[in-house]
Write an enzyme that holds these catalytic residues in place. Structure first.
Site: not given
Ligand code: AR6
Length: 179
Positions: A16-17, A30, A39-40, A123
């Site tokens: 978990d980051i 975004n 993750v955001d 992404s």
């Molecule tokens: N620690 C590490 N990685 C994580 C965590 C965590 N706690 N939670 C999720 N991931 P995403 P995107 C991974 O959807 O595709 C948001 O709504 C997850 O499994 O977070 O760049 C933003 O506001 C995946 O492999 O980001 C934007 O609108 C990776 O993080 C949009 O999503 C990225 O997934 C960005 O989409």
């Protein structure tokens, strides 16, 4: 899993980051810098409202670029927010934009004297970038940057789940074959 590049270390962990103790962690944001899911959402929940307060003042970040805020209540002092491309078919400039995300985060870190940072797999959640393809771009871009920039001491990829970890591990082994 670790490899040495220059004087620095590139490592992959599953986890978990939000819990990382690197000087900065990277957020997959975004363009509007409004709190989203994935993750955001996790970073903003763990770091508290100060992160979003600063992000609102910045207001906008184009795809492929990066901006920096406080880390709020996180262990990390700063959050670097970057906006990955939404994956369409791979022919709409996605690889270049994704590589740019990693480079711009590292440039910003270097300019601020930040020597250690943690990246998520940008992404590959909501934005739909296939994991294997994203891993090639991400690790290739970070390797190239670290080869030119010994001031970066640690880059840690924090992969969420075994599938993501294995995708990145396979690409790292291709990039750094054991001789
Ligand atoms: N620690 C590490 N990685 C994580 C965590 C965590 N706690 N939670 C999720 N991931 P995403 P995107 C991974 O959807 O595709 C948001 O709504 C997850 O499994 O977070 O760049 C933003 O506001 C995946 O492999 O980001 C934007 O609108 C990776 O993080 C949009 O999503 C990225 O997934 C960005 O989409």
């Amino acid at each position: 899993m670790q490899v040495k590049i220059n004087r620095g270390m590139l490592e992959l962990v599953e986890g978990d980051i939000t819990r990382q103790d690197t000087e900065a962690i990277v957020n997959a944001a975004n363009e509007q810098l409004r709190v989203g899911g994935g993750v955001d959402g996790a970073i903003n929940r763990a770091g508290g409202p100060k992160i979003q307060e600063e992000a609102r003042k910045i207001g906008y970040c184009p795809t492929g670029q990066a901006v920096i805020t406080t880390g709020g209540d996180l262990k990390a002092t700063n959050v670097i927010h970057t906006v990955g491309p939404i994956y369409k078919n791979g022919l709409a400039g996605e690889p270049e934009l994704l590589a740019s995300c990693y480079r711009e985060c590292l440039k910003l870190a270097s300019a601020r004297g930040i020597k250690s940072l943690a990246f998520p797999s940008i992404s590959t959640g909501v934005y739909g970038y296939p994991l294997g393809k994203a891993a090639q771009v991400a690790l290739g871009a970070v390797k190239a940057f670290m080869e030119e920039h010994p001031e970066i001491e640690l880059v840690r990829f924090v992969l969420f789940g075994q599938q993501a970890f294995e995708a990145y591990a396979a690409v790292l082994q291709e990039l750094f074959p054991v001789s």
